[in-house]
Design an enzyme around this catalytic site. Structure first.
Site, PDB file in Angstrom:
ATOM      1  N   GLU A 187      34.201  37.353  51.328  1.00 33.98           N
ATOM      2  CA  GLU A 187      34.375  37.364  49.896  1.00 33.98           C
ATOM      3  C   GLU A 187      36.194  37.439  49.837  1.00 33.98           C
ATOM      4  O   GLU A 187      37.273  37.787  50.041  1.00 33.98           O
ATOM      5  CB  GLU A 187      34.283  38.287  48.974  1.00 33.98           C
ATOM      6  CG  GLU A 187      34.121  38.733  48.263  1.00 33.98           C
ATOM      7  CD  GLU A 187      32.923  39.593  47.067  1.00 33.98           C
ATOM      8  OE1 GLU A 187      31.849  40.242  47.519  1.00 33.98           O
ATOM      9  OE2 GLU A 187      32.433  39.259  45.834  1.00 33.98           O
ATOM     10  N   ARG A 188      36.120  35.785  49.114  1.00 39.73           N
ATOM     11  CA  ARG A 188      37.831  36.035  48.551  1.00 39.73           C
ATOM     12  C   ARG A 188      38.127  35.733  49.950  1.00 39.73           C
ATOM     13  O   ARG A 188      40.029  36.219  49.740  1.00 39.73           O
ATOM     14  CB  ARG A 188      37.985  36.509  47.260  1.00 39.73           C
ATOM     15  CG  ARG A 188      36.816  37.560  46.678  1.00 39.73           C
ATOM     16  CD  ARG A 188      37.044  35.723  45.630  1.00 39.73           C
ATOM     17  NE  ARG A 188      35.868  36.478  45.025  1.00 39.73           N
ATOM     18  CZ  ARG A 188      35.422  35.675  43.900  1.00 39.73           C
ATOM     19  NH1 ARG A 188      35.461  34.683  44.715  1.00 39.73           N
ATOM     20  NH2 ARG A 188      33.973  35.893  42.063  1.00 39.73           N
ATOM     21  N   ASN A 247      31.313  45.282  48.544  1.00 40.37           N
ATOM     22  CA  ASN A 247      29.739  44.623  48.246  1.00 40.37           C
ATOM     23  C   ASN A 247      29.180  44.786  49.185  1.00 40.37           C
ATOM     24  O   ASN A 247      29.098  44.162  50.189  1.00 40.37           O
ATOM     25  CB  ASN A 247      29.958  43.294  46.987  1.00 40.37           C
ATOM     26  CG  ASN A 247      30.405  43.015  46.266  1.00 40.37           C
ATOM     27  OD1 ASN A 247      30.554  44.600  45.402  1.00 40.37           O
ATOM     28  ND2 ASN A 247      31.328  42.139  45.493  1.00 40.37           N
ATOM     29  N   LYS A 301      31.623  50.920  45.826  1.00 40.72           N
ATOM     30  CA  LYS A 301      32.076  50.091  44.380  1.00 40.72           C
ATOM     31  C   LYS A 301      30.827  50.721  44.408  1.00 40.72           C
ATOM     32  O   LYS A 301      29.522  50.455  45.059  1.00 40.72           O
ATOM     33  CB  LYS A 301      32.095  49.164  45.152  1.00 40.72           C
ATOM     34  CG  LYS A 301      32.028  48.246  43.956  1.00 40.72           C
ATOM     35  CD  LYS A 301      31.940  46.722  43.760  1.00 40.72           C
ATOM     36  CE  LYS A 301      31.940  45.726  42.857  1.00 40.72           C
ATOM     37  NZ  LYS A 301      32.135  44.506  42.711  1.00 40.72           N
ATOM     38  N   GLU A 355      30.154  46.170  38.779  1.00 41.07           N
ATOM     39  CA  GLU A 355      29.304  44.390  38.516  1.00 41.07           C
ATOM     40  C   GLU A 355      28.046  44.555  39.368  1.00 41.07           C
ATOM     41  O   GLU A 355      28.342  43.682  40.452  1.00 41.07           O
ATOM     42  CB  GLU A 355      29.978  43.678  39.402  1.00 41.07           C
ATOM     43  CG  GLU A 355      31.740  43.431  39.017  1.00 41.07           C
ATOM     44  CD  GLU A 355      32.760  42.280  39.936  1.00 41.07           C
ATOM     45  OE1 GLU A 355      33.123  42.655  40.860  1.00 41.07           O
ATOM     46  OE2 GLU A 355      33.529  42.187  38.494  1.00 41.07           O
ATOM     47  N   ARG A 400      37.460  44.717  27.880  1.00 44.75           N
ATOM     48  CA  ARG A 400      37.140  45.316  29.604  1.00 44.75           C
ATOM     49  C   ARG A 400      38.491  46.086  29.708  1.00 44.75           C
ATOM     50  O   ARG A 400      38.370  46.903  30.687  1.00 44.75           O
ATOM     51  CB  ARG A 400      36.256  43.582  30.609  1.00 44.75           C
ATOM     52  CG  ARG A 400      36.968  44.356  31.725  1.00 44.75           C
ATOM     53  CD  ARG A 400      36.340  42.640  32.584  1.00 44.75           C
ATOM     54  NE  ARG A 400      37.127  42.596  33.988  1.00 44.75           N
ATOM     55  CZ  ARG A 400      36.508  41.970  34.882  1.00 44.75           C
ATOM     56  NH1 ARG A 400      36.143  40.710  34.549  1.00 44.75           N
ATOM     57  NH2 ARG A 400      37.241  42.161  35.923  1.00 44.75           N
ATOM     58  N   LYS A 448      42.435  49.645  40.868  1.00 44.07           N
ATOM     59  CA  LYS A 448      43.957  48.147  40.953  1.00 44.07           C
ATOM     60  C   LYS A 448      44.641  48.195  39.924  1.00 44.07           C
ATOM     61  O   LYS A 448      45.389  48.585  39.043  1.00 44.07           O
ATOM     62  CB  LYS A 448      42.382  47.009  40.537  1.00 44.07           C
ATOM     63  CG  LYS A 448      41.000  46.620  41.107  1.00 44.07           C
ATOM     64  CD  LYS A 448      40.814  45.614  40.784  1.00 44.07           C
ATOM     65  CE  LYS A 448      39.835  45.427  41.923  1.00 44.07           C
ATOM     66  NZ  LYS A 448      38.541  44.150  41.652  1.00 44.07           N
ATOM     67  N   ASP A 506      41.943  42.280  37.084  1.00 47.22           N
ATOM     68  CA  ASP A 506      41.671  42.036  37.722  1.00 47.22           C
ATOM     69  C   ASP A 506      41.955  40.615  38.742  1.00 47.22           C
ATOM     70  O   ASP A 506      41.894  39.876  39.008  1.00 47.22           O
ATOM     71  CB  ASP A 506      40.064  41.491  37.671  1.00 47.22           C
ATOM     72  CG  ASP A 506      39.041  40.690  39.211  1.00 47.22           C
ATOM     73  OD1 ASP A 506      40.134  41.706  40.415  1.00 47.22           O
ATOM     74  OD2 ASP A 506      37.819  40.122  39.783  1.00 47.22           O
ATOM     75  N   GLU A 534      45.063  50.278  44.815  1.00 44.03           N
ATOM     76  CA  GLU A 534      44.815  48.734  45.001  1.00 44.03           C
ATOM     77  C   GLU A 534      45.285  47.626  44.791  1.00 44.03           C
ATOM     78  O   GLU A 534      45.209  46.994  43.571  1.00 44.03           O
ATOM     79  CB  GLU A 534      43.626  47.978  45.099  1.00 44.03           C
ATOM     80  CG  GLU A 534      42.038  47.230  45.989  1.00 44.03           C
ATOM     81  CD  GLU A 534      40.987  47.481  45.416  1.00 44.03           C
ATOM     82  OE1 GLU A 534      39.869  48.567  45.444  1.00 44.03           O
ATOM     83  OE2 GLU A 534      40.179  46.353  45.196  1.00 44.03           O
ATOM     84  N   GLU A 585      43.041  35.463  45.996  1.00 46.22           N
ATOM     85  CA  GLU A 585      41.923  34.911  44.658  1.00 46.22           C
ATOM     86  C   GLU A 585      42.744  33.573  43.789  1.00 46.22           C
ATOM     87  O   GLU A 585      41.617  32.727  43.296  1.00 46.22           O
ATOM     88  CB  GLU A 585      41.062  35.676  44.455  1.00 46.22           C
ATOM     89  CG  GLU A 585      39.585  35.957  43.470  1.00 46.22           C
ATOM     90  CD  GLU A 585      38.593  37.251  43.455  1.00 46.22           C
ATOM     91  OE1 GLU A 585      39.227  38.361  43.829  1.00 46.22           O
ATOM     92  OE2 GLU A 585      38.018  37.048  42.070  1.00 46.22           O
ATOM     93  N   HIS A 610      43.165  35.818  33.137  1.00 45.51           N
ATOM     94  CA  HIS A 610      41.928  34.935  33.971  1.00 45.51           C
ATOM     95  C   HIS A 610      41.109  33.790  32.720  1.00 45.51           C
ATOM     96  O   HIS A 610      40.367  33.744  32.373  1.00 45.51           O
ATOM     97  CB  HIS A 610      40.771  36.405  32.744  1.00 45.51           C
ATOM     98  CG  HIS A 610      39.208  36.207  33.269  1.00 45.51           C
ATOM     99  ND1 HIS A 610      38.539  35.566  33.410  1.00 45.51           N
ATOM    100  CD2 HIS A 610      38.557  37.338  33.723  1.00 45.51           C
ATOM    101  CE1 HIS A 610      37.162  35.774  33.856  1.00 45.51           C
ATOM    102  NE2 HIS A 610      37.753  37.152  34.694  1.00 45.51           N
TER     103      HIS A 610
HETATM  104  C1  GCV Z   1      34.606  42.554  45.338  1.00 47.01           C
HETATM  105  C2  GCV Z   1      36.019  40.684  41.580  1.00 47.01           C
HETATM  106  C3  GCV Z   1      36.140  39.353  43.199  1.00 47.01           C
HETATM  107  C4  GCV Z   1      34.850  40.433  43.438  1.00 47.01           C
HETATM  108  C5  GCV Z   1      35.046  41.267  43.984  1.00 47.01           C
HETATM  109  C6  GCV Z   1      35.387  42.719  42.663  1.00 47.01           C
HETATM  110  C7  GCV Z   1      35.691  43.862  43.210  1.00 47.01           C
HETATM  111  O1  GCV Z   1      35.437  40.158  40.470  1.00 47.01           O
HETATM  112  O2  GCV Z   1      35.801  37.956  41.929  1.00 47.01           O
HETATM  113  O3  GCV Z   1      34.809  39.207  44.565  1.00 47.01           O
HETATM  114  O4  GCV Z   1      33.867  41.815  44.720  1.00 47.01           O
HETATM  115  O5  GCV Z   1      36.354  41.824  42.009  1.00 47.01           O
HETATM  116  O6  GCV Z   1      36.788  44.175  43.367  1.00 47.01           O
HETATM  117  O7  GCV Z   1      34.731  44.630  43.767  1.00 47.01           O
END
Ligand code: GCV
Length: 739
Positions: free
Chosen positions: A198-199, A241, A318, A322, A375, A399, A404, A426, A432, A559
Site C-alpha cells: 500500500e502506497r 490495514n 490501526k 478508515e 477532520r 502522524k 495525512d 509517524e 504518497e 489535499h
Molecule cells: C494504510 C492514508 C493512506 C492510506 C493509509 C492511511 C493510514 O489514508 O492513503 O493508504 O492506509 O493513510 O495511514 O492508515
C-alpha cells in the site's frame, strides 16, 4: 523569505554552473574520474558502496587488522564483516583478516566496556552511552596505537563500526561518541501478504511471504545491514490495514524466519494486527476488549508468538480508522483497546503502538465549521481526554501533521498535548503525496521542520523531538517511518528516494541533526565524495521539497490530489461519499477567497495548540505564509508581505515550483558527467518527468482556481496549456500503490 529562497537557488545554480565550467576546463580529469566509476551501477548497494577513497585519504583507513576483544557473537561477526567489506572497498585492496583478536599497530579493535580494564580512560565516557551508544577514537591499547570502537554492548560495536566507515567517507574527525536520543526507531512496512505494498512505489514487497520461512533471500541481510548502518532497530513487517491471517501459525513462522535474519543487526520484528482477529478466526464470540474471553485469546496468542520469536517487539494497531474495526465498535475507547493488548504483551516485554490516525466515521456537511466537522481536529478530540489512561507499555503513534502526510502540514496538535503518554512520531518515507518515486523530493527538511517545531507545551520551549524523548513526563516514545522499500533493484524505486530512508534513519538516531548535513553525507557515500558532485547534489536535494510544495500545494493548501491513487492534481473533486475526502473541503476556494478557517470564527482547531502557538497562527499577519491557507480563509485580494495580492502570490509560487523543477534538471546535467552513466541517466529521466508533471500541477490548479475566482493571471505568467476540462478528464486506473 521568497527573496532569500531565490538568492539561495541562484547561488546553487551558480555553483552548479561554475562546477560545469570547471568540469569543462578539467575535461581530461573529469573523463578520468568518470572512467574510474563503475560503468553502470544499479543502486542496490545504497550508501554502503564503499567506493575507493582518493589515494591521499587512504592512510587514515589503513588497518593493521580488525581485532575483537569482545567474545564472538552473531552481532560481533556482523561488525567485523562490515569493517572488512568497508575497508576492502575504501582501500581498494584487501584490508587484512577480520577474525583474530590480536591487537596490532594501526589496527581496529572492537571492545565492550566489560572487555577493557576497569580503570581504562574510556570507561567513564562509555557509562554515558547506554545500551546502544558507541565511541570511536585513536588510543593506545596493550602497547599499540589503534582505532578503538568501544561500546557497552555488541550492537553498540556494530553501530560504532558503521559510524567509523561513514566518518572515513565523509572526512569526519575522531573521536566520535554518540547514543540515540530515542529508544525506538522503526520502519513501518505497509506490505500486504500477497506482496502488494500500500502506497509502495518500489515494486513488490521485499518479504517473499510465499517462499518464507523455508527460503530466506540474501536481500533480507542487506536490508538489515542498511538499517543497522543508520541505527534503525525495529521493523513492522505488514500493513496497518492488517489481515487476521497474519496471526495464524504459518505467518508467525514466516515472521520468525525474518526475525532470525534481522536479530544480529539489532532489529526487532513487530506485526500490525487487526482488531477483530479472534472474532474473524471464529475463536471468540466478540472482539470487545472488556470481554475476558477476548483478553484470554490475545494473551495466549502473545505467548505463542514469543515462543517462536523470543525478542518479538509488539503490535502496531490501526483501529476505528478508515473502516478498520476497533474497540469503539463495542462502546469502548482507544485506551480500553490498547491496554487489553498491552497486558497480553507486558509479561514478555512487548509494546503496543496504537495509532492516533483517526477521524470521525460519520461524514459532515462540507460547509459546517466547528471542530467536530474539521477532520484536522478529530484525533486530538478523541485522544487528548485519554492522556494518562494508557498502560506503561502503550505508545500512541501520531502522524507528523493533523491530516495525512501532505507536502507540508503544521505539526499535529497532539505533540506536546499528551504529557503523561509516550508518543511516537509517524513520518511517511514513501512519497504518497509528493510525487511517488518519479519526483525527486528530499524529505530531510520536512522531517526537520516537524522535529524542531516548538510546541510551547507548558508555556516553555519544548520541541516535538523533545516531547518524543519524554522531556515532558520522562517517558520516551519513538519514531517510525512508513518505509519506501520494495523489491526494486534500487530498493526505493529511485536512487534519490534512498536518501529519504537514509535521512529518516539518521534523524531517528539524532533528531537534532541538520537535514543539509545529512544530505551531504548521503551524497558523499552514494554518489561521490568529489565536491563537484556533492555540492550541486546537496543544493538540488535541499530545494526539492519546497519545489514540490510550490507546484502542488503552496501557502498552506492541502489535499488537492487525485482520488484513491493520489496521483496528480484534482482540486475540483467535490462528489466523494464523504465531504472530508473531497479537495474542495480543504481549499474552500470560492468567489470570495480561499483557505480553511481554523481560528475562533472557523473550526477553532487552532485552540488545540498551546496558547502561544495558537496566538501566532490566529492572525494572518503573524501566520507564516507557508501555513496561511491552512488556518485562514482570505480574500483573493488579501495583501501578502511581498506586497502582492494573495492570488498573484499563489500564482508566483506555482511558477516558482515549475522553475525550480527546471533548475533541478540543469543542476543534474552539471553532475551527470561525473557519475556512472546508468544511474545518471535514470535520474535525468525522472527529473524530466518531474518537470512535466510540475507544469501539469501548476496548470491544472491555476485553470481550476481561475474558473472559481474569474481573475486574470498576473502579467508575464503563462496561461495553462489546456482548458480545465482537459485536466479533469485525465484518469489513471493503473497508478501504483493503490489497493
Ligand atoms: C494504510 C492514508 C493512506 C492510506 C493509509 C492511511 C493510514 O489514508 O492513503 O493508504 O492506509 O493513510 O495511514 O492508515
Amino acid at each position: 523569505m521568497v527573496q532569500r529562497f531565490v538568492m539561495r537557488r541562484a547561488a546553487a545554480l551558480w555553483s552548479s554552473l561554475s562546477g560545469l565550467l570547471l568540469a569543462c576546463l578539467c575535461l581530461g580529469q573529469c573523463l578520468a574520474a568518470a572512467a574510474a566509476q563503475p560503468a553502470g551501477e544499479d543502486g542496490y548497494r545504497l550508501w554502503l558502496r564503499y567506493a575507493a577513497l582518493p589515494a591521499g585519504q587512504r592512510a587514515r583507513a589503513a588497518a593493521g587488522g580488525i581485532a575483537s576483544l569482545a567474545p564472538d557473537s552473531p552481532t560481533v561477526r556482523a561488525a567485523r564483516a562490515e569493517l572488512q567489506r568497508g575497508l576492502d572497498g575504501l582501500l581498494g585492496r584487501p584490508a587484512g583478516a577480520a577474525d583474530g583478536n590480536a591487537v596490532a599497530d594501526g589496527g581496529i579493535v572492537l571492545a565492550r566496556a566489560a572487555d577493557l580494564p576497569a580503570d581504562a580512560a574510556v570507561q567513564p565516557r562509555l557509562r554515558l552511552l547506554g545500551t546502544e551508544g558507541y565511541l570511536v577514537e585513536r588510543t593506545r591499547l596493550r602497547g599499540h596505537d589503534v582505532t578503538l570502537v568501544a561500546a557497552n554492548t555488541d550492537i553498540g560495536l556494530l553501530y560504532g563500526s558503521f559510524a567509523w566507515l561513514r566518518a572515513l567517507q565523509t572526512g569526519t574527525a575522531l573521536p566520535l561518541a554518540s547514543a540515540p536520543a530515542l529508544p525506538r526507531r522503526l520502519l513501518d512496512h505497509w506490505d500486504n501478504l500477497d506482496r502488494t505494498v500500500e502506497r509502495g512505489y518500489a515494486g513488490e514487497s521485499i518479504w517473499n511471504w510465499w517462499e518464507l520461512p523455508g527460503i530466506v533471500e540474501p536481500r533480507y541481510t542487506d536490508y538489515a545491514r542498511a538499517n543497522a548502518s543508520l541505527g534503525i532497530n525495529g521493523a513492522v513487517l505488514n500493513n496497518v490495514n492488517a489481515k487476521a491471517e497474519v496471526l495464524g501459525a504459518p505467518f508467525i513462522a514466516k515472521a520468525a524466519a525474518v526475525a532470525a535474519v534481522l536479530r544480529p543487526y539489532g532489529i526487532r520484528v513487530y506485526l500490525s494486527v487487526r482488531w477483530s482477529t479472534p472474532l474473524e478466526l471464529q475463536q471468540t464470540r466478540s472482539a470487545d476488549p472488556l470481554d475476558p474471553d477476548v483478553a484470554a485469546w490475545w494473551r495466549s496468542k502473545a505467548d505463542e508468538i514469543y515462543r517462536t520469536i523470543p525478542d518479538f517487539g509488539g503490535f502496531l494497531v490501526k483501529a476505528n480508522s478508515e473502516g478498520q474495526p476497533g474497540p469503539q465498535d463495542y462502546g469502548r475507547n482507544h485506551a480500553d483497546g490498547a491496554n487489553m493488548l498491552a497486558r497480553a504483551l507486558a509479561p514478555h516485554g512487548g509494546i503496543v503502538m496504537w495509532r492516533a490516525f483517526v477521524y470521525n466515521p460519520a461524514s459532515h456537511p462540507a460547509k459546517a465549521v466547528d471542530k467536530t466537522s474539521d477532520r484536522a481536529a478529530q484525533a486530538y478530540d478523541q485522544f487528548k481526554p485519554l492522556d494518562g489512561k494508557f498502560d506503561a507499555n502503550v505508545i500512541v503513534q501520531v502522524k507528523n501533521g493533523p491530516i495525512d502526510f501532505q507536502p507540508r502540514e503544521p505539526v499535529h496538535p497532539l505533540f506536546g498535548a499528551m504529557p503523561a503518554t509516550p508518543l511516537m512520531m509517524e513520518f511517511q518515507i514513501t512519497k504518497e503525496y509528493l510525487g511517488f518515486a518519479t519526483h525527486l523530493a528530499y524529505l530531510g527538511p520536512l522531517f526537520q521542520e516537524a522535529l524542531r517545531f516548538d510546541t510551547r507545551a507548558g508555556g516553555r520551549a519544548m520541541t516535538v523531538a523533545q516531547a518524543l524523548e519524554g522531556k515532558q513526563a520522562g517517558k520516551a516514545g519513538g519514531i517510525a517511518g512508513v518505509a519506501n522499500i520494495g523489491s526494486s533493484r534500487t530498493w526505493s524505486g529511485s536512487d534519490f528516494d534512498q536518501a529519504n530512508w537514509y535521512a529518516f534513519g539518521r534523524m531517528a538516531w539524532d533528531p537534532t541533526v541538520d537535514a543539509g548535513a545529512v544530505a551531504r553525507e548521503w551524497a558523499q557515500q552514494t554518489w561521490s565524495a568529489d565536491a563537484r558532485v556533492t555540492e550541486p547534489v546537496v543544493a538540488l536535494m535541499m530545494g526539492s521539497r519546497e519545489a514540490v510544495v510550490d507546484y502542488m500545494t503552496p501557502l498552506g493548501l492541502h489535499h488537492m490530489m487525485g482520488t484513491g491513487h493520489h496521483h496528480g492534481p484534482a482540486p475540483w473533486i467535490d462528489n466523494l461519499e464523504r465531504p472530508d475526502w473531497n479537495p474542495v473541503y480543504y481549499h474552500r476556494a470560492a468567489r470570495d477567497g480561499i483557505g480553511f478557517a481554523r481560528g475562533a470564527a472557523g473550526s477553532n482547531a487552532l485552540a488545540q495548540y498551546a496558547p502561544e502557538v495558537a496566538r501566532r497562527f490566529a492572525d494572518p499577519a503573524t501566520t507564516p505564509p507557508a501555513f496561511l491557507l491552512w488556518f485562514h480563509h482570505l480574500p483573493w485580494t488579501y495583501r501578502m508581505p511581498s506586497g502582492r495580492s494573495l492570488w498573484d502570490e499563489l500564482v508566483a509560487h506555482y511558477d516558482r515550483g515549475v522553475a525550480e523543477a527546471a533548475t533541478m534538471q540543469a543542476e543534474w546535467e552539471s553532475v551527470r558527467p561525473l557519475v556512472d552513466a546508468r544511474r545518471g541517466a535514470d535520474v535525468a529521466q525522472r527529473l524530466a518527468r518531474q518537470r512535466e508533471e510540475a507544469q501539469w500541477w501548476r496548470d491544472a490548479c491555476l485553470a481550476y482556481f481561475q474558473q472559481v475566482n474569474g481573475l486574470p493571471l498576473p502579467p508575464g505568467s503563462r496561461p495553462p496549456a489546456h482548458p480545465l476540462e482537459y485536466y479533469r478528464a485525465l484518469a489513471f486506473p493503473y497508478a501504483p500503490g493503490h489497493n
